[in-house]
Design a protein around this motif. Structure first.
Motif, PDB file in Angstrom:
ATOM      1  N   GLY A 181      -7.524  12.170   2.658  1.00 27.44           N
ATOM      2  CA  GLY A 181      -8.834  11.589   2.918  1.00 27.44           C
ATOM      3  C   GLY A 181      -8.849  10.086   3.015  1.00 27.44           C
ATOM      4  O   GLY A 181      -9.922   9.487   3.138  1.00 27.44           O
ATOM      5  N   THR A 182      -7.686   9.434   2.961  1.00 28.99           N
ATOM      6  CA  THR A 182      -7.611   7.987   3.134  1.00 28.99           C
ATOM      7  C   THR A 182      -7.299   7.651   4.584  1.00 28.99           C
ATOM      8  O   THR A 182      -6.971   8.523   5.388  1.00 28.99           O
ATOM      9  N   VAL A 183      -7.378   6.370   4.916  1.00 28.78           N
ATOM     10  CA  VAL A 183      -7.230   5.919   6.306  1.00 28.78           C
ATOM     11  C   VAL A 183      -6.234   4.770   6.368  1.00 28.78           C
ATOM     12  O   VAL A 183      -6.227   3.889   5.495  1.00 28.78           O
ATOM     13  N   VAL A 184      -5.406   4.777   7.407  1.00 29.18           N
ATOM     14  CA  VAL A 184      -4.528   3.644   7.695  1.00 29.18           C
ATOM     15  C   VAL A 184      -4.816   3.163   9.117  1.00 29.18           C
ATOM     16  O   VAL A 184      -5.313   3.918   9.958  1.00 29.18           O
ATOM     17  N   SER A 185      -4.515   1.901   9.391  1.00 32.72           N
ATOM     18  CA  SER A 185      -4.800   1.307  10.693  1.00 32.72           C
ATOM     19  C   SER A 185      -3.701   0.324  11.058  1.00 32.72           C
ATOM     20  O   SER A 185      -2.950  -0.155  10.204  1.00 32.72           O
ATOM     21  N   TRP A 186      -3.623   0.011  12.354  1.00 29.70           N
ATOM     22  CA  TRP A 186      -2.613  -0.947  12.823  1.00 29.70           C
ATOM     23  C   TRP A 186      -3.048  -1.508  14.179  1.00 29.70           C
ATOM     24  O   TRP A 186      -3.909  -0.945  14.857  1.00 29.70           O
ATOM     25  N   GLY A 187      -2.449  -2.644  14.565  1.00 28.01           N
ATOM     26  CA  GLY A 187      -2.792  -3.299  15.823  1.00 28.01           C
ATOM     27  C   GLY A 187      -3.548  -4.590  15.598  1.00 28.01           C
ATOM     28  O   GLY A 187      -3.375  -5.273  14.578  1.00 28.01           O
ATOM     29  N   SER A 188      -4.410  -4.941  16.557  1.00 29.02           N
ATOM     30  CA  SER A 188      -5.184  -6.177  16.448  1.00 29.02           C
ATOM     31  C   SER A 188      -6.113  -6.119  15.243  1.00 29.02           C
ATOM     32  O   SER A 188      -6.749  -5.099  14.971  1.00 29.02           O
ATOM     33  N   ASN A 189      -6.209  -7.261  14.540  1.00 30.64           N
ATOM     34  CA  ASN A 189      -7.100  -7.352  13.384  1.00 30.64           C
ATOM     35  C   ASN A 189      -8.185  -8.388  13.606  1.00 30.64           C
ATOM     36  O   ASN A 189      -8.807  -8.871  12.651  1.00 30.64           O
ATOM     37  N   SER A 190      -8.418  -8.740  14.871  1.00 30.26           N
ATOM     38  CA  SER A 190      -9.491  -9.681  15.180  1.00 30.26           C
ATOM     39  C   SER A 190     -10.803  -9.153  14.614  1.00 30.26           C
ATOM     40  O   SER A 190     -11.139  -7.989  14.752  1.00 30.26           O
ATOM     41  N   VAL A 191     -11.544 -10.008  13.943  1.00 31.28           N
ATOM     42  CA  VAL A 191     -12.843  -9.713  13.337  1.00 31.28           C
ATOM     43  C   VAL A 191     -12.732  -8.634  12.262  1.00 31.28           C
ATOM     44  O   VAL A 191     -13.700  -7.948  11.965  1.00 31.28           O
ATOM     45  N   GLY A 192     -11.544  -8.430  11.719  1.00 31.52           N
ATOM     46  CA  GLY A 192     -11.398  -7.520  10.588  1.00 31.52           C
ATOM     47  C   GLY A 192     -11.424  -6.056  10.928  1.00 31.52           C
ATOM     48  O   GLY A 192     -11.669  -5.215  10.057  1.00 31.52           O
ATOM     49  N   ARG A 193     -11.114  -5.707  12.172  1.00 27.88           N
ATOM     50  CA  ARG A 193     -11.277  -4.310  12.584  1.00 27.88           C
ATOM     51  C   ARG A 193     -10.302  -3.342  11.919  1.00 27.88           C
ATOM     52  O   ARG A 193     -10.500  -2.130  11.988  1.00 27.88           O
TER      53      ARG A 193
END
Length: 593
Positions: A181-193
């Motif tokens: 149930g957790t989330v991971v992310s990667w790539g551009s972090n412009s504006v904290g996305r």
């Protein structure tokens, strides 16, 4: 060097590398030429059971990943970075492209990159990687799939991301929902996305999304997530209690927290407690609720509230045909998706609705008129009827085309088609839905894509998972019964395809009994390889493709050289997977008088 991202607040019109005026002129000429009678967002993610159980909720059996449309950054995954494809093609399953990617269960598309979730819970990415959106620890574009690294792994990664149950893609960032149930992310972090609270401009390997209102460096992380949707520069997460978390760019109120401040860690969307589906566009967001209503926030005609005026808190989507101030509101909504500036919805009756910008026909209502309240998506070929049997819709976060998956596994598309992203074998934009062609077809297509289980729409390309399934059933009859010794016995063999898709390369085989001699064979379609007349050998009939519900027959005549009885067994095979092979054979015993 990274590709410069659009500054926050800049209205990024999703024109496929053409000036907007050029596109508008093209669409205008298209509308004038047409004679009209009288959906990187992926399909909404599946529901996650609970964080304690960590239950695996990947949907569907694995299939082959297919792509079509623009390939300028390798987003088609076919080993090339040139040209475009107007019909679906298979994504490479290895670097040498000698095998297709055939273990995919879900796909998603962004602005020049693609992501696929595999049946083993790992993730692949290919295409544009200038901001690390492929997650392989590098910023090198890839024309064939590479594995997404484990959290925090630098290149070359020693371990890969595992335990993924769903994926989502924005324009230049990607996300994965894990089975806890957790989330991971990667790539551009412009504006904290990316939602990790950091000021890093990009992350080429996955990072964990922080808990609600956390402050970096985060020590607690977002949990109980059931679905994800990634927009242009913001992200939405649906949680098991029906609430929605959001983070990233918020200059137009698209985070729904009552402000226009960007958020580098998640905040809660105000006033939502029973959401079942969420979708993020460029500067707007939408949610479908358990009671069938729909709410939106942000700015633009994609809100569907009859106004499109900026709202930092939720507004209710109007009913079909309403104008502001609306007096009735949309009901019966099952799920939602969003394009750059338009929104799509699937209703419980299997019809599709759309609202928002429409300058390329992306609403599918037969016009190029912007709609600030929902309209019905038309049936293919015209608006005398409506599109039915829809189970999912998709629209790219910066795209101006739409995609619909139907319950029969076929796909319909509409809107801008300058790169072939509609998959109908042309580059002609469409104001009403068209059917996506089968791989290898040329326009006008005679065969169409079947067995699709997942769809995704990017800026100028489209992606799908196709799992063709046949269900061959064979029957045999004999005449006369009984037959005289020395007489002619005629077998009538029928092969029927009850499967959900066409059966390819269907072959019937009859190993003739030693007690008969071959006399002749006549197929209803295709051709038969036959032994010399008067011998006992094998009859092989090639029927080619049997459409879903289609059948082929062959009559085989033999001379009986026996007493007692004659038993004949026939069997059918094909190259399309068949989950019920026991039906493929049939036998008959004929008494000899």
């Amino acid at each position: 060097m990274s590709v410069p991202d659009t500054p926050p607040g800049t209205r990024r019109r999703p024109a496929p590398r053409r000036r907007l005026a050029t596109v508008a002129a093209l669409v205008a000429s298209l509308a004038a030429a047409l004679v009209l009678p009288g959906l990187g967002l992926s399909v909404p993610s599946p529901a996650y059971a609970d964080s304690a159980g960590g239950r695996d909720i990947r949907t569907g059996l694995p299939g082959t990943a297919l792509t079509w449309g623009s390939n300028h950054r390798g987003q088609l995954g076919d080993g090339n970075t040139a040209g475009a494809a107007t019909v679906p093609g298979r994504v490479c399953g290895n670097v040498t492209c000698t095998a297709p990617l055939d273990k995919a269960v879900q796909v998603a598309a962004g602005d020049g990159h693609s992501i696929a979730l595999l049946e083993d819970g790992t993730v692949l990415g290919w295409g544009n990687n200038a901001n690390g959106q492929l997650g392989d620890g590098t910023k090198t574009d890839r024309a064939t799939p590479v594995r997404v690294c484990a959290v925090g792994e630098p290149a070359p990664c020693a371990s890969v991301l595992r335990g993924v149950v769903s994926v989502a893609v924005g324009d230049l960032h990607s996300l994965a929902l894990l089975n806890d149930g957790t989330v991971v992310s990667w790539g551009s972090n412009s504006v904290g996305r990316l939602g990790d609270g950091s000021a890093a401009p990009e992350q080429p390997s996955p990072v964990r999304v922080c808990a609600l209102n956390a402050v970096a460096p985060c020590t607690s992380f977002l949990t109980n997530v059931t679905a994800l949707s990634a927009g242009f520069q913001h992200t939405l997460a649906l949680r098991s209690d029906g609430t929605v978390a959001s983070w990233g760019h918020n200059g137009n109120g698209q985070l729904g927290d009552g402000t226009t401040f960007p958020r580098t860690t998640p905040v809660q969307v105000g006033g939502l407690s029973n959401a079942v589906s969420v979708a993020a566009g460029q500067f707007h967001s939408v949610a479908a609720l358990a009671d069938g209503s729909a709410y939106s926030w942000g700015v633009g005609a994609g809100l569907g509230d009859g106004s499109g005026a900026q709202s930092t808190t939720r507004v209710r989507v109007c009913a079909i045909g309403q104008t502001a101030p609306c007096t009735s509101f949309l009901t019966g909504v099952k799920s939602v998706a969003a394009g750059g500036f338009h929104t799509l919805a699937v209703r419980t009756d299997g019809t599709a609705l759309a609202w928002g910008d429409n300058f390329a026909g992306q609403l599918g209502d037969g016009s190029t008129t912007t709609r600030k309240a929902p309209v019905q998506v038309c049936a293919p070929g015209g608006c005398s009827g409506t599109l039915t049997g829809v189970t999912a819709v998709a629209g790219g976060t910066t795209g101006i085309h739409s995609v619909a998956l139907r319950s029969d596994g076929s796909v319909r598309t509409w809107g801008f088609n300058g790169s072939g992203q509609l998959g109908d074998g042309t580059t002609t934009s469409r104001l009403t839905p068209v059917r996506v062609c089968a791989p290898g077809q040329t326009a006008p297509c005679a065969g169409f894509l079947e067995g699709v289980t997942s769809i995704g729409a990017g800026d100028s390309h489209t992606i799908a998972v196709s799992r063709p399934l046949a269900d061959l059933a064979t029957s045999i009859g004999a005449s006369p019964e009984p037959v005289a010794n020395g007489g002619t016995l005629t077998y009538t063999v029928r092969v029927h395809n009850y499967g959900p898709t066409s059966a390819e390369d269907v072959v019937l085989t009859d190993h003739l009994p030693t007690t008969v001699r071959y006399a002749g064979a006549t197929p209803s379609t295709g051709y038969c390889d036959t032994p010399p007349t008067g011998t006992t050998n094998t009859v092989t009939c090639h029927f080619g493709t049997l459409a879903r519900g289609g059948a082929a027959t062959v009559t085989i005549a033999v001379k009986v050289r026996s007493t007692g009885s004659v038993t004949n067994v026939v069997s059918a095979t094909g190259t399309t997977p068949d989950p019920r092979p026991a039906n493929n054979s049939a036998a008959i015993t004929t008494p000899v008088g």
